[in-house]
Structures are given as structure tokens and as C-alpha cells.
Design an enzyme around this catalytic site. Structure first.
Site, short mmCIF file in Angstrom:
data_model
loop_
_atom_site.label_atom_id
_atom_site.label_comp_id
_atom_site.label_asym_id
_atom_site.label_seq_id
_atom_site.Cartn_x
_atom_site.Cartn_y
_atom_site.Cartn_z
N ARG A 39 2.61 -18.79 1.96
CA ARG A 39 1.37 -18.18 2.48
C ARG A 39 1.60 -17.25 3.67
NH1 ARG A 39 -0.31 -23.47 1.52
NH2 ARG A 39 -1.46 -23.64 -0.43
N LYS A 43 1.22 -1.98 4.53
CA LYS A 43 0.91 -2.01 3.09
C LYS A 43 2.16 -2.47 2.36
CE LYS A 43 -2.75 1.39 2.41
NZ LYS A 43 -3.10 2.69 1.80
N GLU A 52 5.94 14.04 3.36
CA GLU A 52 5.00 13.15 4.07
C GLU A 52 4.84 13.61 5.53
OE1 GLU A 52 3.25 10.90 2.51
OE2 GLU A 52 4.41 10.29 0.75
N LYS A 72 0.49 7.97 12.49
CA LYS A 72 0.14 6.88 11.57
C LYS A 72 -0.33 5.65 12.34
CE LYS A 72 1.11 4.30 7.49
NZ LYS A 72 1.83 4.13 6.23
N GLU A 83 -8.05 0.14 5.55
CA GLU A 83 -8.50 1.33 4.82
C GLU A 83 -9.97 1.23 4.38
OE1 GLU A 83 -5.45 3.24 2.39
OE2 GLU A 83 -7.03 3.98 1.08
N ARG A 118 -8.24 5.56 7.28
CA ARG A 118 -6.87 5.42 6.78
C ARG A 118 -6.68 6.16 5.46
NH1 ARG A 118 -2.74 0.24 6.89
NH2 ARG A 118 -1.05 1.34 5.82
N ASN A 177 -3.84 9.58 2.45
CA ASN A 177 -3.62 9.88 1.03
C ASN A 177 -3.79 11.35 0.72
OD1 ASN A 177 -3.10 7.22 0.13
ND2 ASN A 177 -5.26 6.75 0.41
N HIS A 212 -2.31 12.88 -2.39
CA HIS A 212 -1.85 11.77 -3.24
C HIS A 212 -2.63 11.65 -4.55
CE1 HIS A 212 0.51 10.80 0.24
NE2 HIS A 212 1.00 9.71 -0.31
N HIS A 271 -0.31 11.62 -7.47
CA HIS A 271 -0.13 10.49 -8.39
C HIS A 271 -0.33 10.95 -9.83
CE1 HIS A 271 -0.93 7.31 -5.06
NE2 HIS A 271 0.37 7.52 -5.24
N HIS A 325 8.23 10.77 -5.44
CA HIS A 325 6.87 10.65 -4.91
C HIS A 325 6.56 11.79 -3.92
CE1 HIS A 325 3.27 8.76 -3.33
NE2 HIS A 325 3.79 8.79 -2.11
P1 NAD Z 1 13.55 4.42 -2.33
O1 NAD Z 1 13.31 3.19 -1.56
O2 NAD Z 1 13.67 4.28 -3.80
O3 NAD Z 1 14.86 5.11 -1.77
C1 NAD Z 1 15.28 6.30 -2.36
C2 NAD Z 1 16.76 6.21 -2.78
O4 NAD Z 1 17.56 6.39 -1.61
C3 NAD Z 1 17.18 4.89 -3.39
O5 NAD Z 1 18.11 5.16 -4.40
C4 NAD Z 1 17.85 4.18 -2.22
O6 NAD Z 1 18.82 3.23 -2.64
C5 NAD Z 1 18.52 5.32 -1.52
N1 NAD Z 1 18.74 5.16 -0.08
C6 NAD Z 1 17.94 4.56 0.81
N2 NAD Z 1 18.41 4.75 2.04
C7 NAD Z 1 19.55 5.45 1.92
C8 NAD Z 1 20.49 5.95 2.85
N3 NAD Z 1 20.31 5.82 4.16
N4 NAD Z 1 21.56 6.62 2.38
C9 NAD Z 1 21.72 6.81 1.04
N5 NAD Z 1 20.87 6.38 0.12
C10 NAD Z 1 19.79 5.71 0.56
O7 NAD Z 1 12.42 5.53 -2.05
P2 NAD Z 1 11.56 5.91 -0.76
O8 NAD Z 1 11.23 7.33 -0.93
O9 NAD Z 1 12.20 5.45 0.50
O10 NAD Z 1 10.24 5.03 -0.94
C11 NAD Z 1 9.39 5.22 -2.04
C12 NAD Z 1 8.54 3.98 -2.18
O11 NAD Z 1 7.75 3.82 -1.01
C13 NAD Z 1 7.57 4.02 -3.34
O12 NAD Z 1 7.65 2.82 -4.06
C14 NAD Z 1 6.20 4.16 -2.69
O13 NAD Z 1 5.18 3.54 -3.43
C15 NAD Z 1 6.43 3.46 -1.37
N6 NAD Z 1 5.54 3.88 -0.30
C16 NAD Z 1 4.89 2.91 0.39
C17 NAD Z 1 4.07 3.25 1.45
C18 NAD Z 1 3.40 2.17 2.25
O14 NAD Z 1 2.56 2.49 3.10
N7 NAD Z 1 3.78 0.92 2.06
C19 NAD Z 1 3.90 4.59 1.81
C20 NAD Z 1 4.59 5.57 1.09
C21 NAD Z 1 5.42 5.20 0.04
N1 GLY Z 2 0.84 5.57 2.95
C1 GLY Z 2 -0.58 5.36 3.03
C2 GLY Z 2 -0.96 4.29 3.97
O1 GLY Z 2 -0.13 3.65 4.58
O2 GLY Z 2 -2.12 4.01 4.10
#
Ligand code: NAD
Ligand code: GLY
Length: 362
Positions: free
Chosen positions: A121, A143, A185, A227, A237, A241, A245, A248, A252, A265
């Protein structure tokens, strides 16, 4: 000169610091004040193990530390992968006082955060984001989620970390394409709320593309400040917040229509922001010069300014799956100016249909 920097996300009892700087992962015991000797599970992926795992293991000096290596990539952001984290926690007999550490990009951060939100939990977790996208966006704000075959991030929770450690040095190993996705972003923050920052990006894009450490640190810091302000005002949100997006809803739809994994993305968000700017002009909100500035900056970062050629009907159907849809109406984040975004459903649907039909004429 590079100076390490610290800022706070103000959420009352759940407030937490974001540490931004160089060499942070070389500071043995850095996380001791947050972990206090509790059991630690570091969650990472196979690409990051040879790069940063050893450093991450030194960040706590008084804890039992175990590591779990997950498969890489968005396709691994599933309930099955999440279960691997629970299996490890069971195997190591970790209780309610354990701390999870997410070492990686947004995928690792989101899945580890969700595991922390639900294990017994809710337990504490720490974010060590290693992509620019994760440093400027996903590691901040709480998130957490995994994907469902029916859509991205459909299963998740709000769960804030104990702290975020963004070490600029981890960006050295990041592939250029991933850096670009993070810069999309960053443009978003300027467009939605800080015209001055947008202007700074227009001036400094060349240095950023060359991975100048000082400029990258400024970008991470300013993005996190913007942020953190929004999250502090609207953690769950209910209103403001949703501005985060920007680009987005269009983005998306691009990801879905192109086939998940074809566009990163951030690339889809980049083209999505250009579409949002153009549609804002169409409904009389934004001037043509601002639309052009948006396209020019996106393009300067080597990011796409237009969607792939798909059927406008499919595209509209994909847009209507957006989480911001209320009572069948697609709410969009649109622009009144550079630095002035609003969430709105105040447009005629036929204008959107007409706009899309023009976007996809080859
Ligand atoms: P990712 O986590 O897939 O990383 C991208 C690639 O880079 C992967 O292959 C990873 O192994 C590699 N990598 C990571 N760090 C590295 C480094 N320092 N050196 C070499 N390679 C490295 O992608 P991302 O763009 O970081 O994240 C995308 C994800 O984030 C999506 O799933 C999206 O939905 C999520 N997201 C979440 C929020 C939120 O608020 N929680 C906001 C935006 C995006
Ligand atoms: N990336 C959108 C949010 O954190 O709300």
C-alpha cells in the site's frame, strides 16, 4: 562554471528536493539522509547497468542494497514487468520500510514509481533520471504508470518520490535522438508558461545540441522550476496541470497512428506542438509569427514539425482516446501567445475536422 543546484517541490508533508548538478552520482552516501539505513531495491535496465549501476550502489552506505534489472524499452512498461519488481521484493523479504530507487529514463521511473505506490500500500522511492526527458519531466510530479494493450499509462497512481537526483553527467551517454526527444518537452515549458525561456532557447539552441553542460543544466533547472510550480498548485490535475499536456493530444494520436515505437514520444510531442500552434492560429488565438517561431525552434532542434501522412479520420479517432476528453468532447491545450497556454473545448468540431483534413493532404 557548473554549480550544483537544489530546488523543492512544495507539497506540504510530501514536499521533496530535486538535486541538479554534475558529479552527483560520484558522491558516496548522497542518499543516506533520505534512506536512513533502510533496505533498498535499485530498479534499472540492462543498458544502464554497465554505465551507472556501480555509482548508484555507492549512494547509500548503510543499507542492504539489491538490484533488479528489467528489460529495456516502452514495450516492457507492462503489468508483467511490474510483477517482476514485486517478485524481487517478495524474494528479498522487503517490508513496508524499504525504499525503491529508479535508475533510468521515464520508463524505469514510471514503472518503479507505480511499484512503490502499490507495494504494501505504498513505500518510499527515489528517482535518478538518466534521460533529458526524465530529468525535465517524468521524474518530477509523481505520475506513475504502466501501459495496457488498450492505451498508454492507463494503469497508475499519483505517488511522489522522496527526492530526485539529476546528474548532468549521465546525459553524455544518451543517444542524440533521445536528447532531441527531451528537448521537445523543454520547448513545451517555454511555450506553455515562460516566453523569456522560449527566447533563451531560440538563442542557445546550438550550444544545447552540442551538449554544453552549463546550458543543459539551465534547461533542466528552469524546466523543473516550471513543472514544480504547476504540480504544487494542482498535484492531481484538476485544472492547471493539464497545461503540461501541450502538444500531447495531437502527439499521442501521432504515436498511435504511426505505430507505437516508430516515433519517440518527444518527437510526436514536437510535431503535436506545431499542430496545436497552427490550430490556435486557425481559431484566431495566435498570430502567424508565433506559429512560425514555434516551428522554427522545433526544427532547429532537429525535431519533426508535421505529423506522418495518415487518414484524418483515424487521426481524429486516436485524438478522441485522450485522457482529457470529457463527455465526448476533446479538450485541447492551445496557445494565446508564446508562454500563454490554456486548456479549452471552446472551438467548433467542424473547425478541427477541417484543420485535420488539410494537415493530411499530401
Ligand atoms: P526511456 O526510459 O525508454 O529511455 C530511452 C532510452 O534511453 C532507453 O533505451 C534507455 O535504456 C536509454 N537510456 C536511458 N538513460 C540513458 C543514458 N544516460 N545513456 C544511454 N542510454 C540511456 O524513455 P524516456 O524518454 O526517458 O521516457 C519515456 C517514458 O516516460 C514514457 O513511457 C512516457 O510515458 C513517460 N513519461 C512520464 C511522465 C510522467 O510525468 N510520469 C512524463 C513524460 C513521459
Ligand atoms: N507530464 C505531464 C504531467 O506530469 O502532468
Amino acid at each position: 562554471m557548473n554549480k550544483n543546484f537544489f530546488l523543492n517541490v512544495e507539497l506540504g508533508a510530501r514536499s521533496y528536493p530535486i538535486l541538479i548538478g554534475s558529479g552527483l552520482l560520484r558522491e558516496a552516501g548522497l542518499l543516506d539522509p533520505y534512506v536512513n539505513g533502510r533496505d533498498v531495491l535499485i530498479v534499472t535496465n540492462d543498458q544502464l547497468v554497465p554505465l551507472y549501476l556501480q555509482a548508484a550502489e555507492q549512494l547509500t552506505s548503510k543499507s542492504r542494497v539489491q538490484t533488479l534489472v528489467l528489460p529495456e524499452g516502452e514495450s516492457a512498461k507492462t503489468l508483467d514487468t511490474l510483477n517482476l519488481i514485486f517478485d524481487a521484493l517478495v524474494e528479498h523479504r522487503y517490508g513496508r520500510d524499504c525504499v525503491l530507487i529508479a535508475l533510468g529514463g521515464g520508463v524505469i521511473g514510471d514503472i518503479t514509481g507505480f511499484a512503490a505506490a502499490s507495494w504494501q500500500r505504498g513505500v518510499d522511492f527515489i528517482q535518478i533520471p538518466t534521460t533529458l526527458l526524465a530529468q525535465v519531466d517524468s521524474s518530477v510530479g509523481g505520475k506513475t504508470a504502466v501501459n495496457h494493450p488498450g492505451g498508454k499509462n492507463l494503469i497508475g497512481a499519483f505517488h511522489q518520490p522522496l527526492c530526485v537526483v539529476s546528474d548532468m553527467d549521465t546525459l553524455h551517454s544518451l543517444p542524440e535522438r533521445e536528447l532531441g526527444a527531451g528537448l521537445a518537452e523543454v520547448i513545451k515549458y517555454g511555450l506553455l508558461g515562460d516566453a523569456e525561456f522560449f527566447g533563451w532557447l531560440e538563442q542557445e539552441y546550438a550550444g544545447l545540441l552540442q551538449q554544453d553542460k552549463e546550458r543543459l543544466q539551465h534547461v533542466v533547472r528552469r524546466s523543473c522550476e516550471l513543472k514544480a510550480q504547476i504540480v504544487a498548485a494542482d498535484e492531481r490535475e484538476h485544472g492547471r496541470r493539464a497545461l503540461l499536456n501541450l502538444g500531447h493530444t495531437f502527439g499521442h494520436a501521432i504515436e498511435r497512428c504511426a505505430g507505437y515505437g516508430e516515433w519517440l514520444h518527444g518527437e510526436a510531442v514536437a510535431a503535436g506542438m506545431c499542430m496545436a500552434a497552427a490550430f490556435s492560429e486557425r481559431i484566431g488565438w495566435l498570430d502567424a509569427a508565433s506559429v512560425e517561431r514555434t516551428r522554427a525552434l522545433v526544427s532547429a532542434f532537429g525535431l519533426p514539425v508535421a505529423p506522418p501522412q495518415v487518414s484524418p479520420t483515424d487521426f481524429l479517432a486516436a485524438m478522441s482516446l485522450d485522457k482529457k476528453v470529457i463527455a465526448g468532447q476533446i479538450r485541447l491545450v492551445l496557445l494565446r501567445g508564446i508562454g500563454r497556454a490554456e486548456v479549452t473545448a471552446d472551438y467548433a468540431e467542424h473547425e478541427l475536422v477541417q484543420f485535420l483534413s488539410e494537415q493530411f493532404v499530401s
